[in-house]
Design an enzyme around this catalytic site. Structure first.
Site, PDB file in Angstrom:
ATOM      1  N   LYS A   1      26.292 -18.847  48.447  1.00  0.00           N
ATOM      2  CA  LYS A   1      25.645 -19.582  49.631  1.00  0.00           C
ATOM      3  C   LYS A   1      25.663 -18.895  50.954  1.00  0.00           C
ATOM      4  CE  LYS A   1      24.027 -23.564  47.609  1.00  0.00           C
ATOM      5  NZ  LYS A   1      22.769 -24.089  47.670  1.00  0.00           N
TER       6      LYS A   1
ATOM      7  N   SER B   1      28.217 -18.046  40.086  1.00  0.00           N
ATOM      8  CA  SER B   1      27.714 -18.452  41.579  1.00  0.00           C
ATOM      9  C   SER B   1      28.820 -18.972  42.293  1.00  0.00           C
ATOM     10  CB  SER B   1      26.604 -19.485  41.283  1.00  0.00           C
ATOM     11  OG  SER B   1      27.224 -20.943  40.806  1.00  0.00           O
TER      12      SER B   1
END
Length: 315
Positions: free
Chosen positions: A51, A300
């Protein structure tokens, strides 16, 4: 609707280069030799997740006077930490709305970057964030529903294409769809023969259903919150769904136990700590759900509650 382009992603790469770790592709020595696997360990980013890419690209695109008013974000954790980290780097205030059921490790990390954390009831994140924007005059940085965020996340795909230009399969976790939209845009442009698969938990498989139906579908918050993959409980926006329809070749769903097993494999065999959301792609690989070929699994994030990690590793 205007979609993000490869030029947008390349421009984002220039903006975020100073702040983002260029994660390597790690060969998985334990993988099937007939299905070679490389891991893209975004859990090694400073905030423990991809992110940071979208957060820095979005803040970099703001005019100085606008950015100085501060930023607001809503997130179950990883986007929250990324925006807080980026805001601290730019020296501006950050107000982060997080659901009450967010893992404690993610709340504490977000606060550690200097952000003001506002906890809200489940399903009320956007409402609380809008109120904060009105109260503070700060700018909303959405977790996925913005072209600057998508372009930033797409820099992950640029790195994959550069390091393994003959990649045949790319596995990407899907929640709100920003990561898959960005990576998919980059891979489509630079590795046009590769097949791109989105991966979701069976208990939060709204994108799988939506892409099959040709339109977005709505799963209740209660249904999506059943999965341990707390980072994959969101649903695509109109913008991200349009990207996904263009770049995704297929969807794979995994069970809760398959995610747990993938966490164990990553820890014991690749020496990587992954949260359930990040481990979905390795779970998909382990079950042999994708077509064979040179495969990259995007891990991720690694912001897992320590107690959950201990329970999974000792099971």
């Amino acid at each position: 609707m205007e979609l993000v382009t490869i030029d947008d992603v390349k421009a984002a790469a220039d903006r975020v280069r100073e702040w983002v770790v260029r994660t390597p592709l790690l060969p998985a020595a334990w993988a099937d030799p007939e299905r070679p696997l490389w891991i893209k360990p975004e859990n090694l980013q400073p905030v423990g997740a991809f992110k940071i890419r979208g957060a820095f690209n979005t803040l970099a695109r703001l005019d100085d006077p606008v950015r100085a008013r501060g930023v607001v974000a809503y997130s179950s954790g990883n986007h929250a930490q990324a925006v807080a980290y980026a805001a601290r780097a730019y020296g501006v205030p950050a107000h982060i709305v997080m659901p009450e059921d967010t893992p404690t490790v993610k709340v504490e990390k977000t606060r550690s970057y200097g952000a003001e954390v506002v906890l809200c009831p489940i399903g009320k994140r956007e409402e609380y964030a809008d109120a904060l924007v009105e109260k503070t005059g700060a700018v909303l940085v959405p977790p996925f529903d913005h072209p600057h965020v998508i372009a930033g996340q797409g820099t992950t795909g640029l790195e994959i294409a550069h390091d393994l230009p003959d990649v045949e399969v790319v596995l990407i976790p899907i929640s709100g769809g920003g990561l898959a939209s960005g990576i998919g845009t980059a891979i489509r442009a630079m590795c046009p023969n590769a097949r791109i698969y989105g991966v979701e938990p069976e208990l939060a498989a709204d994108t799988t259903e939506g892409l099959a139906a040709g339109h977005r579908v709505n799963w209740s918050v209660e249904d999506r919150n059943r999965t341990i993959a707390d980072g994959l409980r969101s649903q695509p926006s109109e913008l991200t769904f349009a990207h996904l329809q263009k770049v995704i070749d297929g969807m794979i769903t995994v069970t809760e136990d398959e995610m747990r097993e993938a966490i164990r494999v990553l820890a014991h065999k690749s020496h990587l700590v992954a949260e359930p959301s990040g481990a979905t792609t390795v779970a998909a690989y382990l079950k042999g759900a994708a077509v064979p070929g040179r495969t990259v699994a995007v891990v991720s994030g690694g912001n897992i509650n320590p107690q959950m990690l201990a329970e999974i590793l000792t099971a």
